[in-house]
Enzyme design. Structure first.
Site, mmCIF file in Angstrom:
data_model
loop_
_atom_site.group_PDB
_atom_site.id
_atom_site.type_symbol
_atom_site.label_atom_id
_atom_site.label_comp_id
_atom_site.label_asym_id
_atom_site.label_seq_id
_atom_site.Cartn_x
_atom_site.Cartn_y
_atom_site.Cartn_z
ATOM 1 N N ASP A 1 48.350 45.790 72.802
ATOM 2 C CA ASP A 1 47.566 46.747 72.018
ATOM 3 C C ASP A 1 46.428 47.339 72.831
ATOM 4 O OD1 ASP A 1 46.224 44.308 72.137
ATOM 5 O OD2 ASP A 1 46.493 43.858 70.023
ATOM 6 N N ASP B 1 43.052 36.064 60.432
ATOM 7 C CA ASP B 1 43.753 36.543 59.232
ATOM 8 C C ASP B 1 45.275 36.560 59.430
ATOM 9 O OD1 ASP B 1 44.058 38.666 60.974
ATOM 10 O OD2 ASP B 1 43.091 40.158 59.692
ATOM 11 N N HIS C 1 46.884 37.977 62.084
ATOM 12 C CA HIS C 1 47.447 39.111 62.833
ATOM 13 C C HIS C 1 47.987 38.673 64.190
ATOM 14 C CE1 HIS C 1 43.140 39.833 64.420
ATOM 15 N NE2 HIS C 1 43.842 39.649 65.510
ATOM 16 N N GLU D 1 47.761 43.737 61.131
ATOM 17 C CA GLU D 1 46.989 43.016 60.121
ATOM 18 C C GLU D 1 47.907 42.638 58.956
ATOM 19 O OE1 GLU D 1 44.218 42.030 60.951
ATOM 20 O OE2 GLU D 1 42.983 43.521 61.966
HETATM 21 C C1 F6R Z 1 44.891 40.882 71.606
HETATM 22 C C2 F6R Z 1 45.629 40.663 70.392
HETATM 23 C C3 F6R Z 1 45.078 39.883 69.248
HETATM 24 C C4 F6R Z 1 44.464 38.555 69.635
HETATM 25 C C5 F6R Z 1 43.872 37.880 68.416
HETATM 26 C C6 F6R Z 1 43.214 36.559 68.764
HETATM 27 O O1 F6R Z 1 45.669 41.635 72.512
HETATM 28 O O2 F6R Z 1 46.696 41.155 70.313
HETATM 29 O O3 F6R Z 1 46.111 39.659 68.319
HETATM 30 O O4 F6R Z 1 45.441 37.742 70.220
HETATM 31 O O5 F6R Z 1 42.924 38.726 67.828
HETATM 32 O O6 F6R Z 1 42.123 36.808 69.579
HETATM 33 P P1 F6R Z 1 41.311 35.625 70.260
HETATM 34 O O7 F6R Z 1 42.264 34.991 71.218
HETATM 35 O O8 F6R Z 1 40.177 36.295 70.969
HETATM 36 O O9 F6R Z 1 40.895 34.705 69.177
#
Ligand code: F6R
Length: 246
Positions: free
Chosen positions: A66, A135, A137, A142
Site C-alpha cells: 500500500d 481493527d 486490516h 479496513e
Molecule cells: C502496512 C500495512 C498495514 C500494517 C498494519 C500493522 O504496509 O499494510 O496493514 O501491516 O497497519 O502495522 P504495525 O506493524 O505498524 O502495527
C-alpha cells in the site's frame, strides 16, 4: 494455516527470516512487502543475513502492499521511502525492482488497476509478508472491505489514523486519510502468506482473526482459508488464543 508461537520479537523475526530465506533458496522471485513496525525486526534480520552472505535478493522483485495518498513525493513517511530506509536499500534489491502503488497519479483508480496488472505481469506474488492492524486490516483493507477486492483507493479507519500518527510526530492531522492498497482478493492470490504479529496490543485482533468467522469484518481472517499461510506471533500476541500451535 500454520501457527508458530515464539517467545518474543527477536525469535519471531528469526522464524520469519528463516521462512523467507528458505523460500529464496527454493526460487522465490516475487516478494510482497508490508511496512509498519511489525516486520522491521524481520527485515533487520534479513539485512544481517545478507551481510553475512546468506541471502540475496538479486533478481527478486518486490511489491508493496500500500501507499498513502496525499503525501508529497519523497516524504519520509511515504511507504516507498520507508521500505527503502528499513530494508531494501540495505540489501541487493535493485531499486527499480521495488514497486508500490502510484499514489501520485492524477488518476488513482487507473493506478490501482495498473498495479494489479503489474503484479500479474510479474507472475504474481510468491510470498506476501503481512502485518495486522488492531481493527483486523491487512494492507489498508479496513473492516467491511470485500474479500475479493482488487487494488483500490480507500479511506483509513479513525483507529488506523490514530495508530499511525506515531509515525507523524503524534500529530493525527498529519496522517493521510486515504491510501491505495492491494485488495484482499489481490493479497489472497499470493502463492504464500506470512502474517507476522507481535505485542499484547494485537492479542484481541489476532484471536478474532484466527478463531472468529472468515469474513469482511476481519480482513486478516482470510489467512485461514489460504492454501499456504503461516502466522508467526509472539507470546504476547498469542495471549487470546487457545494454545494449539502446529
Ligand atoms: C502496512 C500495512 C498495514 C500494517 C498494519 C500493522 O504496509 O499494510 O496493514 O501491516 O497497519 O502495522 P504495525 O506493524 O505498524 O502495527
Amino acid at each position: 494455516m500454520r501457527l508458530l508461537i515464539r517467545p518474543g520479537v527477536p525469535e519471531v523475526a528469526e522464524a520469519a527470516a528463516d521462512l523467507i530465506e528458505e523460500r529464496l533458496r527454493s526460487g522465490l522471485r516475487v516478494l510482497g512487502l508490508a511496512t509498519g513496525s511489525t516486520p522491521v525486526p524481520t527485515y533487520t534480520e534479513l539485512i544481517r543475513r545478507h551481510r553475512a552472505g546468506r541471502v540475496s535478493f538479486s533478481g527478486v522483485r518486490a511489491f508493496l502492499l500500500d501507499e498513502y495518498i496525499g503525501l508529497p513525493d519523497g516524504h519520509p513517511e511515504c511507504y516507498r521511502e520507508v521500505i527503502r530506509r528499513d530494508f531494501t536499500a540495505h540489501v541487493d534489491f535493485d531499486d527499480d525492482a521495488v514497486r508500490s502503488p502510484d499514489a501520485w497519479s492524477a488518476d488513482p483508480d487507473a493506478a490501482a488497476a495498473e498495479y494489479d496488472a503489474e503484479i500479474r505481469a510479474a507472475g504474481g506474488v510468491d510470498l506476501q509478508v503481512l502485518g495486522i492492524g488492531r481493527d483486523g486490516h491487512i494492507g489498508f483493507n479496513e473492516p467491511g472491505t470485500p474479500l475479493d477486492s482488487r487494488t483500490h483507493v480507500t479511506d483509513l479507519a479513525d483507529e488506523t489514523v490514530v495508530d499511525n500518527s506515531r509515525f507523524f510526530g503524534g500529530v493525527r492531522d498529519s496522517v493521510p486519510t486515504r491510501a491505495l492498497t492491494q485488495g484482499v482478493g489481490t493479497i489472497r492470490e499470493a502463492r504464500s502468506l506470512l502474517l507476522v504479529v507481535t505485542g499484547a496490543a494485537k492479542a484481541t485482533v489476532l484471536a478474532n482473526a484466527l478463531r472468529g468467522e472468515i469474513a469482511p469484518g476481519c480482513p486478516a481472517s482470510v489467512v485461514r482459508d489460504h492454501p499456504d499461510a503461516v502466522v508467526i506471533c509472539d507470546e504476547a500476541a498469542a495471549a487470546g488464543l487457545d494454545r494449539t500451535p502446529d
